[in-house]
Design a protein around this motif. Structure first.
Motif, PDB file in Angstrom:
ATOM      1  N   ASP A 169      16.249  43.622 -27.809  1.00 45.86           N
ATOM      2  CA  ASP A 169      15.766  44.736 -26.986  1.00 45.86           C
ATOM      3  C   ASP A 169      14.287  44.578 -26.674  1.00 45.86           C
ATOM      4  O   ASP A 169      13.491  45.509 -26.814  1.00 45.86           O
ATOM      5  CB  ASP A 169      16.018  46.070 -27.702  1.00 45.86           C
ATOM      6  CG  ASP A 169      17.479  46.482 -27.667  1.00 45.86           C
ATOM      7  OD1 ASP A 169      18.239  45.870 -26.885  1.00 45.86           O
ATOM      8  OD2 ASP A 169      17.868  47.394 -28.418  1.00 45.86           O
ATOM      9  N   ASP A 170      13.928  43.376 -26.260  1.00 43.25           N
ATOM     10  CA  ASP A 170      12.535  43.047 -25.973  1.00 43.25           C
ATOM     11  C   ASP A 170      12.070  43.731 -24.691  1.00 43.25           C
ATOM     12  O   ASP A 170      12.636  43.509 -23.622  1.00 43.25           O
ATOM     13  CB  ASP A 170      12.397  41.526 -25.834  1.00 43.25           C
ATOM     14  CG  ASP A 170      10.971  41.032 -25.874  1.00 43.25           C
ATOM     15  OD1 ASP A 170      10.082  41.729 -25.351  1.00 43.25           O
ATOM     16  OD2 ASP A 170      10.736  39.956 -26.440  1.00 43.25           O
ATOM     17  N   GLY A 171      11.021  44.541 -24.805  1.00 37.56           N
ATOM     18  CA  GLY A 171      10.499  45.239 -23.639  1.00 37.56           C
ATOM     19  C   GLY A 171       9.843  44.331 -22.617  1.00 37.56           C
ATOM     20  O   GLY A 171       9.596  44.743 -21.482  1.00 37.56           O
ATOM     21  N   PHE A 172       9.566  43.081 -23.017  1.00 41.86           N
ATOM     22  CA  PHE A 172       8.932  42.131 -22.102  1.00 41.86           C
ATOM     23  C   PHE A 172       9.890  41.020 -21.652  1.00 41.86           C
ATOM     24  O   PHE A 172       9.534  40.198 -20.812  1.00 41.86           O
ATOM     25  CB  PHE A 172       7.705  41.490 -22.758  1.00 41.86           C
ATOM     26  CG  PHE A 172       6.584  42.450 -23.027  1.00 41.86           C
ATOM     27  CD1 PHE A 172       5.682  42.787 -22.031  1.00 41.86           C
ATOM     28  CD2 PHE A 172       6.436  43.032 -24.276  1.00 41.86           C
ATOM     29  CE1 PHE A 172       4.655  43.682 -22.269  1.00 41.86           C
ATOM     30  CE2 PHE A 172       5.405  43.924 -24.542  1.00 41.86           C
ATOM     31  CZ  PHE A 172       4.512  44.256 -23.531  1.00 41.86           C
ATOM     32  N   VAL A 173      11.086  40.974 -22.242  1.00 41.51           N
ATOM     33  CA  VAL A 173      12.073  39.944 -21.899  1.00 41.51           C
ATOM     34  C   VAL A 173      13.415  40.634 -21.714  1.00 41.51           C
ATOM     35  O   VAL A 173      14.104  40.965 -22.679  1.00 41.51           O
ATOM     36  CB  VAL A 173      12.175  38.869 -23.010  1.00 41.51           C
ATOM     37  CG1 VAL A 173      13.154  37.772 -22.601  1.00 41.51           C
ATOM     38  CG2 VAL A 173      10.807  38.275 -23.321  1.00 41.51           C
ATOM     39  N   ASP A 174      13.789  40.886 -20.458  1.00 43.72           N
ATOM     40  CA  ASP A 174      14.993  41.680 -20.200  1.00 43.72           C
ATOM     41  C   ASP A 174      16.267  40.884 -20.472  1.00 43.72           C
ATOM     42  O   ASP A 174      16.240  39.680 -20.744  1.00 43.72           O
ATOM     43  CB  ASP A 174      14.977  42.236 -18.770  1.00 43.72           C
ATOM     44  CG  ASP A 174      14.943  41.155 -17.692  1.00 43.72           C
ATOM     45  OD1 ASP A 174      15.382  40.022 -17.947  1.00 43.72           O
ATOM     46  OD2 ASP A 174      14.466  41.471 -16.578  1.00 43.72           O
ATOM     47  N   LYS A 175      17.396  41.581 -20.419  1.00 38.63           N
ATOM     48  CA  LYS A 175      18.688  40.955 -20.734  1.00 38.63           C
ATOM     49  C   LYS A 175      18.998  39.794 -19.800  1.00 38.63           C
ATOM     50  O   LYS A 175      19.580  38.785 -20.210  1.00 38.63           O
ATOM     51  CB  LYS A 175      19.802  42.003 -20.659  1.00 38.63           C
ATOM     52  CG  LYS A 175      19.659  43.164 -21.641  1.00 38.63           C
ATOM     53  CD  LYS A 175      19.862  42.732 -23.073  1.00 38.63           C
ATOM     54  CE  LYS A 175      19.890  43.934 -24.002  1.00 38.63           C
ATOM     55  NZ  LYS A 175      20.029  43.542 -25.434  1.00 38.63           N
TER      56      LYS A 175
END
Length: 232
Positions: A169-175
């Motif tokens: 759930d990285d806010g800087f690396v989306d799904k």
């Protein structure tokens, strides 16, 4: 034991500083610790100290030296977070890789340690990937690396082992980016990806609100095993 070293650029006409943590005895190998966007702060120095405790020579070069030498920022302080994001926007990543390469050369030449790995976090995770693709580093690890989807064209140049830790759930690396990383790298013989579902960017930081103990301990154990295997 820790100290500050001065490292010459590849061109030899300038120099920058680096935090150096030394093990008690002869180093088993060396590891370049690549900073986040917050500079060589207390968290990065602690990463170096921990590696030295494990027997490695750990070196964290000040990659922002052309922008503001010696800067240290705290991601939990909003104005400092904004300053860090501004610095990342100004940072020349290609030059940064050359400074990492200069650090690798310094370790081998001046410290006499042949086996050199690299580990990076956030921006440093991205730079760890670039280091694996553009230098002769012996092994590299990237934590929550940003923008790897835009660097997949360089994957053919990765000749030595690379491990990437991906925060689910990285806010800087989306799904979408995470999917692209898997599609582009899962079949690469030198690359290993680990996913951490539910965890956010920065989960393995040493200090501060972003840390997730369980995730950090797991990722750091995998990193330790990886370096033990590939750095002799």
């Amino acid at each position: 034991m820790s100290e500050t070293a001065t490292i010459e650029t590849l061109s030899g006409d300038e120099s920058f500083s680096a935090y150096v943590a030394r093990p008690a005895g002869t180093p088993r190998a060396a590891i370049v610790v690549i900073q986040e966007i917050f500079g060589v702060n207390a968290g990065i120095r602690r990463k170096c100290d921990r590696l030295a405790e494990d027997g490695y020579l750990a070196v964290a070069p000040d990659l922002f030296w052309r922008l503001e030498p010696g800067i240290e920022l705290d991601p939990d302080v909003e104005p400092e977070m904004q300053r860090a994001l501004d610095l990342m926007g100004q940072f020349d990543q290609d030059r940064g890789i050359r400074d990492i390469e200069a650090t690798i050369h310094w370790i081998r030449r001046s410290e006499g340690v042949a086996q050199v790995g690299a580990v990076g976090y956030c921006l440093g995770g991205r730079l760890a990937y670039m280091t694996a693709a553009r230098t002769d580093v012996d092994a590299a690890v990237g934590y929550y690396a940003v923008g790897i989807d835009g660097l997949l064209r360089e994957k053919h140049a990765i000749a030595n082992p690379l491990m990437l830790h991906i925060a689910g759930d990285d806010g800087f690396v989306d799904k979408e980016t995470q999917t692209a990383m898997h599609e582009g790298l899962d079949d690469h013989p030198k690359v290993t990806l680990h996913d951490y579902p539910g965890l956010d960017h920065g989960f393995a930081t040493e200090f501060g609100k972003r840390r997730d103990d369980e995730g950090a301990i797991l990722a750091d154990r995998r990193t330790a095993e990886f370096f033990a295997k590939h750095l002799g």
